[in-house]
Design an enzyme around this catalytic site. Sequence first.
Site, PDB file in Angstrom:
ATOM      1  N   GLY A 101       7.366  38.658  -0.043  1.00 39.88           N
ATOM      2  CA  GLY A 101       7.802  37.361  -0.586  1.00 39.88           C
ATOM      3  C   GLY A 101       6.674  36.512  -1.119  1.00 39.88           C
ATOM      4  O   GLY A 101       6.790  35.293  -1.228  1.00 39.88           O
ATOM      5  N   GLY A 105       4.459  41.909  -5.487  1.00 33.39           N
ATOM      6  CA  GLY A 105       5.163  43.128  -5.877  1.00 33.39           C
ATOM      7  C   GLY A 105       5.570  44.031  -4.727  1.00 33.39           C
ATOM      8  O   GLY A 105       5.740  45.238  -4.922  1.00 33.39           O
ATOM      9  N   ASP A 149       7.039  44.779 -12.850  1.00 33.11           N
ATOM     10  CA  ASP A 149       6.437  45.078 -11.546  1.00 33.11           C
ATOM     11  C   ASP A 149       6.554  46.566 -11.204  1.00 33.11           C
ATOM     12  O   ASP A 149       5.578  47.200 -10.804  1.00 33.11           O
ATOM     13  CB  ASP A 149       7.146  44.297 -10.428  1.00 33.11           C
ATOM     14  CG  ASP A 149       6.954  42.798 -10.544  1.00 33.11           C
ATOM     15  OD1 ASP A 149       6.580  42.340 -11.633  1.00 33.11           O
ATOM     16  OD2 ASP A 149       7.180  42.100  -9.548  1.00 33.11           O
TER      17      ASP A 149
HETATM   18  O1  PMV Z   1       7.229  36.883  -7.736  1.00 33.94           O
HETATM   19  P1  PMV Z   1       7.628  38.234  -8.175  1.00 33.94           P
HETATM   20  O2  PMV Z   1       6.753  39.316  -7.683  1.00 33.94           O
HETATM   21  O3  PMV Z   1       9.064  38.537  -7.855  1.00 33.94           O
HETATM   22  O4  PMV Z   1       7.441  38.283  -9.755  1.00 33.94           O
HETATM   23  C1  PMV Z   1       8.412  37.794 -10.627  1.00 33.94           C
HETATM   24  C2  PMV Z   1       7.929  37.837 -12.041  1.00 33.94           C
HETATM   25  C3  PMV Z   1       8.925  37.266 -13.046  1.00 33.94           C
HETATM   26  O5  PMV Z   1       8.300  37.342 -14.335  1.00 33.94           O
HETATM   27  C4  PMV Z   1       9.246  35.822 -12.747  1.00 33.94           C
HETATM   28  C5  PMV Z   1      10.226  38.069 -13.063  1.00 33.94           C
HETATM   29  C6  PMV Z   1      10.130  39.453 -13.687  1.00 33.94           C
HETATM   30  O6  PMV Z   1      11.022  40.248 -13.400  1.00 33.94           O
HETATM   31  O7  PMV Z   1       9.210  39.742 -14.481  1.00 33.94           O
END
Ligand code: PMV
Length: 317
Positions: A101, A105, A149
Amino acid sequence: MISKASAPGKIILFGEHFVVHGTRAIVGAINKRVTVTSEKNDTAAISISSSLGKATIPITEEVDGVEKKFRPFFFVAKEVISDHNFKNGVNIEIESDIPIGAGLGSSSACCVAAAASVSNLFSRTDISQVLDLAIDAERTIFPRTSGADCTVSALGGIIEYQKESDPKPIKTEHDFDFVVVNSQKMHNTDAVVSRVNKFKDGNTDTFSELCTEEDNLITKAVNSLQTFDLETIGKCMSQNQIFLERIGVSNDVLLNIIKSIEKETFGAKLTGAGDGGCVIALTDKAKKDSVVQNMSTEYETYPVTIEKTGIQLNITN
Ligand code: PMV
């Protein structure tokens, strides 16, 4: 037979959020990994075990009915089992050194490692099939994921990513040193992505200008990554942070961390969805230890490098 696969976490160097709306992003795999071990069992259930708990779920269960923390693993197992007409279940064990969280990733690396581990239990699978399965698994908990990711977790290194296009690895011989500071404020990616959608709907012109500016910034950033121009990369990161503030995904905790770390680094920004999670700063190798030490008096802080290896597979009989 036991199939073990590991996959790295990630940092988003440039372009989070904008990437969901079709702009490019630069994403890097990091030297923190998830390992998934799987084996066939002779029951009609999928057993999942991780630091978040244990569950044994009948293979007949619907994916949507499964608790979120187990859902992507269940999805992967169910898909693979059905593709191979296997009548029994599998046991899946997850070990991770990626904080959960925090925008590093963790869930994508879990999806990639699980997809690789379970697929290879049945047949040798190529990386693009594993990646497709991993992205579908992530969509069971985060339907709007850009796929960035999972892609960098599967491939490793630093990549330029754009939805609907093939990822482009950014080739560089250099080692980049980052410091990651965890605000320890958990964030909900889906909620932040929804908020950005609302911002976009209410501010169409501003959002589209910001997408163009982000794209220009990424062109500059790619050049400076290739030429190892740390000063310029750092400046680009600080500029990207301003764009993220404009779309409302930063907050006071993140800004305080950035203010204090940017004094002794090339530049800093939030990474991932924002609203909490982590800040990344690009640092001089020689200064890395002292930056980590200074920040860790208040926050969980770790040095991070770019991991060149994506999926790593190990099958034993
Ligand atoms: O915080 P994370 O690891 O869930 O990253 C999200 C990145 C976003 O650009 C906000 C969403 C995505 O799917 O790219």
